[in-house]
Motif scaffolding. Structure first.
Motif, PDB file in Angstrom:
ATOM      1  N   GLN A   1      46.709  -7.196 -33.041  1.00 45.93           N
ATOM      2  CA  GLN A   1      45.606  -6.146 -33.007  1.00 45.93           C
ATOM      3  C   GLN A   1      46.109  -4.577 -32.856  1.00 45.93           C
TER       4      GLN A   1
ATOM      5  N   ILE B   1      34.744  -5.415 -38.597  1.00 44.45           N
ATOM      6  CA  ILE B   1      36.315  -5.408 -38.341  1.00 44.45           C
ATOM      7  C   ILE B   1      36.671  -5.308 -36.876  1.00 44.45           C
ATOM      8  N   GLY B   2      35.789  -4.973 -36.053  1.00 40.42           N
ATOM      9  CA  GLY B   2      36.248  -4.921 -34.603  1.00 40.42           C
ATOM     10  C   GLY B   2      35.144  -4.377 -33.596  1.00 40.42           C
TER      11      GLY B   2
ATOM     12  N   ARG C   1      42.607  -9.539 -39.634  1.00 41.54           N
ATOM     13  CA  ARG C   1      41.140  -9.373 -39.998  1.00 41.54           C
ATOM     14  C   ARG C   1      41.055  -8.348 -41.185  1.00 41.54           C
TER      15      ARG C   1
ATOM     16  N   MET D   1      40.706  -3.622 -33.427  1.00 44.03           N
ATOM     17  CA  MET D   1      40.481  -4.432 -34.601  1.00 44.03           C
ATOM     18  C   MET D   1      41.757  -5.342 -34.932  1.00 44.03           C
TER      19      MET D   1
END
Length: 340
Positions: free
Chosen positions: A208, A280-281, A312, A308
């Protein structure tokens, strides 16, 4: 002494070497400080005064001859070794192909995200991957009965229920708020852990990157513009963003962050499931309770946070459909990212 000089010249002329050890033996015998030639120079003190000039010239000639012969032996030995190496080469073989390495896609995406936010003034911060309950949950406003605290969602350290593998890098932001005074503008990339079954869309270990900005009069508009700038830098100038209301314990209000699909330009395709948008987040304004927990006055300061998944982002950027590919070290997959 003249006879001795002549005998040494003949010995020097006939000396041969086959390896480095033989060369060293020659050096020690004829040109080192304690060589036989050096002994002859030491014997000059016993020569009659009228003969010293003649004998000195003779010994100098012997010394130069010994040094020249040493250089010849060195050159001969190097030439012979080169021929041995060449004899072992098959000149009919094709040349070896230059193999270029490549940055792992996750490393490249992480570096790009960091670069964008660093240009916006965010500093990098890091923290431990093994965290206590306070930094991982309590200071972030997670209630006591929140599902994330349960064993099925978190990897707790055996025999100590208050210590766990961090489930997000928000714990790093708590440490920053505890040790720094506003204004704070920090970015926290790192590895996190969730107790999930491994599949094409989920993994127990992933990465992350989370950001935090705290200052006086920070608003949701600041958050929106920051996210828009990032999305256009990362995905392209024409990228649009969408903020959908959501819930996170540590932000209020909270939102899911979507970007317009770059594959279909928002028209709808199988990548965006025909919605025209890609999630995306998450993001939101920092909850006042989180500020209080870290010793920051929410009456004076406000802030926003966002996060995010790096996997991903990489999957969207390179259209990768299986999360497991990032960690299986399949050379066929990694070769697709070799520098050209």
């Amino acid at each position: 002494m003249k006879d001795r000089v002549e005998a040494l010249k003949q010995e020097i002329a006939g000396f041969t070497v086959k390896d480095a050890a033989g060369l060293e033996a020659y050096r020690m015998r004829f040109i080192s400080r304690k060589s036989v030639v050096g002994d002859l120079f030491a014997g000059l003190r016993d020569v009659a005064p009228e003969d010293k000039k003649e004998m000195g010239a003779l010994l100098n000639s012997l010394k130069v001859y010994a040094q020249d012969r040493f250089r010849e032996l060195v050159a001969s030995l190097e030439e012979g070794q080169g021929q041995e190496v060449a004899a072992g080469l098959d000149l009919t073989l094709p040349p070896a192909e230059d193999v270029l390495g490549a940055e792992h896609p996750l490393s490249g995406v992480k570096a790009r995200i960091v670069e964008i936010f660093e240009r916006m003034g965010f500093n990098l911060s890091e923290g431990p991957e093994i965290e206590d309950d306070w930094h991982n949950f309590s200071a972030l406003n997670f209630p006591e009965n929140h599902p994330a605290r349960e064993m099925q969602d978190t990897f707790f350290i055996e025999k100590n229920p208050d210590i766990a593998l961090r489930t997000h890098t928000s714990s790093v932001q708590v440490r920053v708020m505890e040790n720094e005074k506003p204004p704070i503008r920090t970015l926290s990339p790192g590895r996190v852990y969730r107790n999930e079954a491994i599949s094409a869309r989920a993994h127990c270990v992933f990465h992350q990157v989370e950001g935090l900005y705290i200052n006086k009069s920070v608003s949701f508009a600041d958050l929106k513009q920051t996210m828009l700038h990032f999305a256009q830098e990362f995905f392209g100038e024409g990228t649009k963003i969408r903020l959908r209301p959501s819930y996170f314990p540590f932000t209020e209000p909270s939102a899911e962050l979507d970007v317009s699909c770059g594959i279909c330009s928002g028209k709808g395709c199988n990548v965006c499931k025909y919605t025209g948008w890609l999630e995306i987040g998450g993001c939101g304004m920092v909850d006042p309770n989180v500020l209080k927990s870290s010793g920051i006055d929410p009456e004076e300061f406000t802030g926003f946070a966002f996060g995010m998944g790096i996997e991903r982002m990489a999957m969207l950027k390179y259209q990768i459909n299986d999360l497991r590919l990032f960690t299986e070290n399949d050379i066929r997959f990694l070769k697709q990212f070799v520098s050209v």
